[in-house]
Design a protein around this motif. Structure first.
Motif, PDB file in Angstrom:
ATOM      1  N   GLN A  10       1.730   6.715  -7.285  1.00  0.00           N
ATOM      2  CA  GLN A  10       0.321   6.578  -7.660  1.00  0.00           C
ATOM      3  C   GLN A  10       0.097   6.384  -9.153  1.00  0.00           C
ATOM      4  O   GLN A  10      -0.916   5.839  -9.565  1.00  0.00           O
ATOM      5  CB  GLN A  10      -0.470   7.784  -7.166  1.00  0.00           C
ATOM      6  CG  GLN A  10      -0.570   7.811  -5.670  1.00  0.00           C
ATOM      7  CD  GLN A  10      -1.418   8.948  -5.159  1.00  0.00           C
ATOM      8  OE1 GLN A  10      -2.048   9.669  -5.921  1.00  0.00           O
ATOM      9  NE2 GLN A  10      -1.426   9.111  -3.854  1.00  0.00           N
ATOM     10  N   GLU A  11       1.042   6.822  -9.961  1.00  0.00           N
ATOM     11  CA  GLU A  11       0.879   6.686 -11.415  1.00  0.00           C
ATOM     12  C   GLU A  11       1.197   5.273 -11.898  1.00  0.00           C
ATOM     13  O   GLU A  11       0.947   4.940 -13.055  1.00  0.00           O
ATOM     14  CB  GLU A  11       1.768   7.699 -12.158  1.00  0.00           C
ATOM     15  CG  GLU A  11       3.255   7.406 -12.101  1.00  0.00           C
ATOM     16  CD  GLU A  11       3.963   7.791 -10.800  1.00  0.00           C
ATOM     17  OE1 GLU A  11       5.194   7.644 -10.766  1.00  0.00           O
ATOM     18  OE2 GLU A  11       3.310   8.221  -9.827  1.00  0.00           O
ATOM     19  N   LEU A  63       2.397   1.773  -3.480  1.00  0.00           N
ATOM     20  CA  LEU A  63       1.368   2.175  -4.440  1.00  0.00           C
ATOM     21  C   LEU A  63       0.929   3.620  -4.201  1.00  0.00           C
ATOM     22  O   LEU A  63       0.650   4.347  -5.155  1.00  0.00           O
ATOM     23  CB  LEU A  63       0.170   1.226  -4.378  1.00  0.00           C
ATOM     24  CG  LEU A  63       0.397  -0.151  -4.992  1.00  0.00           C
ATOM     25  CD1 LEU A  63      -0.776  -1.076  -4.659  1.00  0.00           C
ATOM     26  CD2 LEU A  63       0.601  -0.061  -6.492  1.00  0.00           C
ATOM     27  N   ASN A  64       0.889   4.049  -2.958  1.00  0.00           N
ATOM     28  CA  ASN A  64       0.550   5.443  -2.656  1.00  0.00           C
ATOM     29  C   ASN A  64       1.676   6.390  -3.055  1.00  0.00           C
ATOM     30  O   ASN A  64       1.417   7.485  -3.542  1.00  0.00           O
ATOM     31  CB  ASN A  64       0.222   5.613  -1.175  1.00  0.00           C
ATOM     32  CG  ASN A  64      -1.132   5.064  -0.821  1.00  0.00           C
ATOM     33  OD1 ASN A  64      -2.034   5.005  -1.656  1.00  0.00           O
ATOM     34  ND2 ASN A  64      -1.292   4.644   0.417  1.00  0.00           N
ATOM     35  N   LYS A  77       1.105   0.932 -11.605  1.00  0.00           N
ATOM     36  CA  LYS A  77       0.227  -0.183 -11.260  1.00  0.00           C
ATOM     37  C   LYS A  77       0.983  -1.154 -10.361  1.00  0.00           C
ATOM     38  O   LYS A  77       2.214  -1.147 -10.310  1.00  0.00           O
ATOM     39  CB  LYS A  77      -0.211  -0.919 -12.526  1.00  0.00           C
ATOM     40  CG  LYS A  77      -1.004  -0.081 -13.476  1.00  0.00           C
ATOM     41  CD  LYS A  77      -1.315  -0.896 -14.716  1.00  0.00           C
ATOM     42  CE  LYS A  77      -1.961  -0.030 -15.772  1.00  0.00           C
ATOM     43  NZ  LYS A  77      -2.107  -0.745 -17.027  1.00  0.00           N
ATOM     44  N   GLU A 132       0.825  -1.210   0.000  1.00  0.00           N
ATOM     45  CA  GLU A 132       0.000   0.000   0.000  1.00  0.00           C
ATOM     46  C   GLU A 132       0.861   1.263   0.000  1.00  0.00           C
ATOM     47  O   GLU A 132       0.580   2.214  -0.740  1.00  0.00           O
ATOM     48  CB  GLU A 132      -0.922  -0.006   1.217  1.00  0.00           C
ATOM     49  CG  GLU A 132      -1.881   1.150   1.260  1.00  0.00           C
ATOM     50  CD  GLU A 132      -2.825   1.064   2.443  1.00  0.00           C
ATOM     51  OE1 GLU A 132      -3.957   1.531   2.296  1.00  0.00           O
ATOM     52  OE2 GLU A 132      -2.438   0.549   3.511  1.00  0.00           O
TER      53      GLU A 132
END
Length: 76
Positions: A58-59, A54-55, A61, A51
């Motif tokens: 953010q662009e 990914l944060n 995958k 998490e």
């Protein structure tokens, strides 16, 4: 088993001015020591590290930052 795409994480970090693993860990709000173990293959990513990355990116995958690999024999 899931493992980080270490080279891609570092390359994307450098593109954003995050020149070290510690800087990437801070951007992802992760403990630098735990992140270092993750990047060296001494730990598997947990929900918080997935998490957090990914944060921070953010662009990107999930597949840009992590890959699925077969579990070693005898482990599932």
């Amino acid at each position: 088993m899931i493992r980080p795409r270490v080279d891609n994480i570092r390359a994307r970090g450098k593109e954003r001015g995050l020149a070290s693993d510690s800087a990437i860990a801070r951007a992802a709000d992760l403990d630098p020591g735990g992140f270092n173990r993750l990047m060296r293959g001494q730990a598997r990513p947990g929900l918080s590290s997935i998490e957090g990355l990914l944060n921070a990116f953010q662009e990107l995958k999930f597949e840009d930052l992590f890959e699925r690999v077969p579990a070693p024999r005898g482990r599932r």
